[in-house]
Design a protein around this motif. Structure first.
Motif, PDB file in Angstrom:
ATOM      1  N   HIS A 134       0.832  -1.202   0.000  1.00  0.00           N
ATOM      2  CA  HIS A 134       0.000   0.000   0.000  1.00  0.00           C
ATOM      3  C   HIS A 134       0.873   1.263   0.000  1.00  0.00           C
ATOM      4  O   HIS A 134       0.619   2.204  -0.752  1.00  0.00           O
ATOM      5  N   ARG A 135       1.921   1.276   0.829  1.00  0.00           N
ATOM      6  CA  ARG A 135       2.818   2.440   0.908  1.00  0.00           C
ATOM      7  C   ARG A 135       3.502   2.678  -0.430  1.00  0.00           C
ATOM      8  O   ARG A 135       3.565   3.809  -0.917  1.00  0.00           O
ATOM      9  N   LEU A 136       4.031   1.605  -1.036  1.00  0.00           N
ATOM     10  CA  LEU A 136       4.693   1.759  -2.324  1.00  0.00           C
ATOM     11  C   LEU A 136       3.707   2.233  -3.382  1.00  0.00           C
ATOM     12  O   LEU A 136       4.023   3.116  -4.184  1.00  0.00           O
ATOM     13  N   SER A 137       2.491   1.701  -3.377  1.00  0.00           N
ATOM     14  CA  SER A 137       1.467   2.144  -4.331  1.00  0.00           C
ATOM     15  C   SER A 137       1.165   3.626  -4.168  1.00  0.00           C
ATOM     16  O   SER A 137       1.050   4.362  -5.155  1.00  0.00           O
ATOM     17  N   GLU A 138       1.027   4.080  -2.917  1.00  0.00           N
ATOM     18  CA  GLU A 138       0.756   5.500  -2.664  1.00  0.00           C
ATOM     19  C   GLU A 138       1.871   6.383  -3.205  1.00  0.00           C
ATOM     20  O   GLU A 138       1.618   7.410  -3.838  1.00  0.00           O
ATOM     21  N   LEU A 139       3.111   5.993  -2.931  1.00  0.00           N
ATOM     22  CA  LEU A 139       4.258   6.780  -3.388  1.00  0.00           C
ATOM     23  C   LEU A 139       4.317   6.833  -4.915  1.00  0.00           C
ATOM     24  O   LEU A 139       4.555   7.890  -5.501  1.00  0.00           O
ATOM     25  N   LEU A 140       4.090   5.696  -5.564  1.00  0.00           N
ATOM     26  CA  LEU A 140       4.137   5.663  -7.030  1.00  0.00           C
ATOM     27  C   LEU A 140       2.964   6.407  -7.647  1.00  0.00           C
ATOM     28  O   LEU A 140       3.125   7.092  -8.659  1.00  0.00           O
ATOM     29  N   ASP A 141       1.771   6.273  -7.062  1.00  0.00           N
ATOM     30  CA  ASP A 141       0.615   7.028  -7.565  1.00  0.00           C
ATOM     31  C   ASP A 141       0.873   8.532  -7.473  1.00  0.00           C
ATOM     32  O   ASP A 141       0.550   9.285  -8.399  1.00  0.00           O
ATOM     33  N   VAL A 145       0.393   0.900 -11.834  1.00  0.00           N
ATOM     34  CA  VAL A 145       1.143   0.991 -10.583  1.00  0.00           C
ATOM     35  C   VAL A 145       0.966  -0.291  -9.778  1.00  0.00           C
ATOM     36  O   VAL A 145       1.934  -0.842  -9.235  1.00  0.00           O
ATOM     37  N   GLU A 146      -0.258  -0.791  -9.708  1.00  0.00           N
ATOM     38  CA  GLU A 146      -0.501  -2.039  -8.966  1.00  0.00           C
ATOM     39  C   GLU A 146       0.297  -3.199  -9.545  1.00  0.00           C
ATOM     40  O   GLU A 146       0.858  -4.014  -8.809  1.00  0.00           O
ATOM     41  N   MET A 147       0.371  -3.291 -10.886  1.00  0.00           N
ATOM     42  CA  MET A 147       1.172  -4.351 -11.512  1.00  0.00           C
ATOM     43  C   MET A 147       2.638  -4.213 -11.124  1.00  0.00           C
ATOM     44  O   MET A 147       3.310  -5.212 -10.817  1.00  0.00           O
ATOM     45  N   LEU A 148       3.132  -2.983 -11.147  1.00  0.00           N
ATOM     46  CA  LEU A 148       4.523  -2.743 -10.777  1.00  0.00           C
ATOM     47  C   LEU A 148       4.792  -3.115  -9.318  1.00  0.00           C
ATOM     48  O   LEU A 148       5.807  -3.735  -8.991  1.00  0.00           O
ATOM     49  N   VAL A 149       3.881  -2.734  -8.439  1.00  0.00           N
ATOM     50  CA  VAL A 149       4.041  -3.032  -7.019  1.00  0.00           C
ATOM     51  C   VAL A 149       4.009  -4.546  -6.785  1.00  0.00           C
ATOM     52  O   VAL A 149       4.837  -5.085  -6.059  1.00  0.00           O
ATOM     53  N   GLU A 150       3.057  -5.221  -7.413  1.00  0.00           N
ATOM     54  CA  GLU A 150       2.974  -6.677  -7.259  1.00  0.00           C
ATOM     55  C   GLU A 150       4.270  -7.327  -7.723  1.00  0.00           C
ATOM     56  O   GLU A 150       4.808  -8.213  -7.053  1.00  0.00           O
ATOM     57  N   PRO A 158      -1.882   9.494 -25.423  1.00  0.00           N
ATOM     58  CA  PRO A 158      -2.717   9.027 -24.311  1.00  0.00           C
ATOM     59  C   PRO A 158      -3.722   7.942 -24.687  1.00  0.00           C
ATOM     60  O   PRO A 158      -4.145   7.166 -23.830  1.00  0.00           O
ATOM     61  N   GLY A 159      -4.073   7.842 -25.944  1.00  0.00           N
ATOM     62  CA  GLY A 159      -5.035   6.827 -26.353  1.00  0.00           C
ATOM     63  C   GLY A 159      -4.440   5.446 -26.545  1.00  0.00           C
ATOM     64  O   GLY A 159      -5.178   4.453 -26.623  1.00  0.00           O
ATOM     65  N   ALA A 160      -3.113   5.345 -26.598  1.00  0.00           N
ATOM     66  CA  ALA A 160      -2.478   4.059 -26.894  1.00  0.00           C
ATOM     67  C   ALA A 160      -2.812   2.990 -25.862  1.00  0.00           C
ATOM     68  O   ALA A 160      -3.025   1.834 -26.218  1.00  0.00           O
ATOM     69  N   PHE A 161      -2.864   3.344 -24.595  1.00  0.00           N
ATOM     70  CA  PHE A 161      -3.182   2.386 -23.537  1.00  0.00           C
ATOM     71  C   PHE A 161      -4.278   2.947 -22.633  1.00  0.00           C
ATOM     72  O   PHE A 161      -4.229   2.794 -21.413  1.00  0.00           O
ATOM     73  N   ALA A 162      -5.246   3.587 -23.237  1.00  0.00           N
ATOM     74  CA  ALA A 162      -6.315   4.238 -22.480  1.00  0.00           C
ATOM     75  C   ALA A 162      -7.172   3.247 -21.718  1.00  0.00           C
ATOM     76  O   ALA A 162      -7.834   3.615 -20.752  1.00  0.00           O
ATOM     77  N   ASP A 163      -7.141   1.986 -22.121  1.00  0.00           N
ATOM     78  CA  ASP A 163      -7.955   0.972 -21.456  1.00  0.00           C
ATOM     79  C   ASP A 163      -7.351   0.496 -20.134  1.00  0.00           C
ATOM     80  O   ASP A 163      -7.984  -0.249 -19.397  1.00  0.00           O
ATOM     81  N   ILE A 164      -6.148   0.952 -19.807  1.00  0.00           N
ATOM     82  CA  ILE A 164      -5.483   0.568 -18.564  1.00  0.00           C
ATOM     83  C   ILE A 164      -5.211   1.839 -17.768  1.00  0.00           C
ATOM     84  O   ILE A 164      -4.559   2.765 -18.255  1.00  0.00           O
ATOM     85  N   SER A 165      -5.692   1.891 -16.541  1.00  0.00           N
ATOM     86  CA  SER A 165      -5.502   3.102 -15.729  1.00  0.00           C
ATOM     87  C   SER A 165      -4.085   3.158 -15.160  1.00  0.00           C
ATOM     88  O   SER A 165      -3.412   2.132 -15.027  1.00  0.00           O
ATOM     89  N   ASP A 166      -3.682   4.356 -14.810  1.00  0.00           N
ATOM     90  CA  ASP A 166      -2.383   4.532 -14.164  1.00  0.00           C
ATOM     91  C   ASP A 166      -2.314   3.706 -12.879  1.00  0.00           C
ATOM     92  O   ASP A 166      -1.306   3.072 -12.590  1.00  0.00           O
ATOM     93  N   SER A 167      -3.402   3.710 -12.115  1.00  0.00           N
ATOM     94  CA  SER A 167      -3.431   2.949 -10.861  1.00  0.00           C
ATOM     95  C   SER A 167      -3.254   1.464 -11.107  1.00  0.00           C
ATOM     96  O   SER A 167      -2.577   0.776 -10.337  1.00  0.00           O
ATOM     97  N   ASP A 168      -3.870   0.941 -12.171  1.00  0.00           N
ATOM     98  CA  ASP A 168      -3.699  -0.480 -12.491  1.00  0.00           C
ATOM     99  C   ASP A 168      -2.254  -0.793 -12.858  1.00  0.00           C
ATOM    100  O   ASP A 168      -1.706  -1.829 -12.462  1.00  0.00           O
ATOM    101  N   LEU A 187      11.437   0.530 -11.620  1.00  0.00           N
ATOM    102  CA  LEU A 187      10.282   1.410 -11.423  1.00  0.00           C
ATOM    103  C   LEU A 187      10.493   2.742 -12.143  1.00  0.00           C
ATOM    104  O   LEU A 187       9.576   3.261 -12.784  1.00  0.00           O
ATOM    105  N   TYR A 188      11.700   3.286 -12.046  1.00  0.00           N
ATOM    106  CA  TYR A 188      12.017   4.542 -12.729  1.00  0.00           C
ATOM    107  C   TYR A 188      11.807   4.405 -14.236  1.00  0.00           C
ATOM    108  O   TYR A 188      11.145   5.239 -14.871  1.00  0.00           O
ATOM    109  N   LEU A 189      12.371   3.358 -14.810  1.00  0.00           N
ATOM    110  CA  LEU A 189      12.257   3.171 -16.255  1.00  0.00           C
ATOM    111  C   LEU A 189      10.810   2.908 -16.674  1.00  0.00           C
ATOM    112  O   LEU A 189      10.347   3.432 -17.691  1.00  0.00           O
ATOM    113  N   ALA A 190      10.091   2.127 -15.886  1.00  0.00           N
ATOM    114  CA  ALA A 190       8.682   1.848 -16.211  1.00  0.00           C
ATOM    115  C   ALA A 190       7.838   3.115 -16.134  1.00  0.00           C
ATOM    116  O   ALA A 190       7.026   3.388 -17.027  1.00  0.00           O
ATOM    117  N   LEU A 191       8.028   3.911 -15.095  1.00  0.00           N
ATOM    118  CA  LEU A 191       7.221   5.123 -14.945  1.00  0.00           C
ATOM    119  C   LEU A 191       7.623   6.199 -15.951  1.00  0.00           C
ATOM    120  O   LEU A 191       6.775   6.992 -16.376  1.00  0.00           O
TER     121      LEU A 191
END
Length: 191
Positions: free
Chosen positions: A83-90, A180-185, A168-178, A153-157
């Motif tokens: 949760h902490r890592l997700s908050e920081l990345l979000d 981030v969650e994949m990265l955190v997992e 912005p339309g290239a991956f519009a079907d996936i939210s930033d939060s989703d 994480l730096y390179l992914a973000l």
């Protein structure tokens, strides 16, 4: 000549705006003077040449993208967790994408750095310094993965931010939060 630090910051912020609006080729003293709404010639009084202006803009971009001081000074504000890592990345993704101007200016500066060795040197130093601070924060906060996790994480973000701001339309079907969650997992699974 004595210079006003507030005016210098305002001129540098105006340079960031000009970079985002018209690109590095359009960054002129006149364009910055107009954007900052100052008398003609003001920018040239603060920056002897264009390279100085570009380097100052690069430093300012990184200042504006940095985490708030209260976050950086207290890495142990919370227990390390997904949760902490997700908050920081979000929060980081928000800083990178909410004010499009700043990151678009950074992209322009990076492109210009391919043609200007002094700018490349300055940006490289600033990016590495920021990365090292991020690693230090990550490890002090007790987050998993250490330096390798921070690098990935730096390179992914960075890639996510470029996609969101340029196509912005290239991956519009996936939210930033989703994302981030994949990265955190992935980060927690690997540690």
């Amino acid at each position: 000549m004595r210079q006003n630090s507030e005016r210098r910051t305002a001129l540098t912020d105006a340079a960031v705006t000009v970079l985002a609006k018209v690109g590095a080729r359009g960054l002129t003293y006149r364009a910055v003077d107009v954007e900052a709404d100052v008398p003609p010639g003001t920018t040239s009084n603060y920056f002897r040449n264009r390279d100085q202006l570009l380097v100052a803009a690069g430093k300012r971009v990184h200042e504006r993208l940095s985490a708030p001081a209260e976050v950086m000074t207290n890495p142990r504000a919370e227990l390390p967790s997904k949760h902490r890592l997700s908050e920081l990345l979000d929060a980081l993704v928000s800083r990178l994408t909410i004010d499009r101007t700043v990151y678009l200016a950074l992209l322009e500066l990076r492109l210009e750095a391919t043609r200007r060795p002094d700018l490349a040197k300055a940006l490289t130093h600033t990016v590495r310094e920021g990365f090292d601070l991020s690693v230090e924060f990550h490890e002090s906060a007790g987050l998993p993965g250490g330096r390798d996790a921070v690098l990935l994480l730096y390179l992914a973000l960075t890639g996510l931010t470029v996609e969101r701001l340029t196509l912005p339309g290239a991956f519009a079907d996936i939210s930033d939060s989703d994302i981030v969650e994949m990265l955190v997992e992935h980060t927690f699974r690997r540690s």
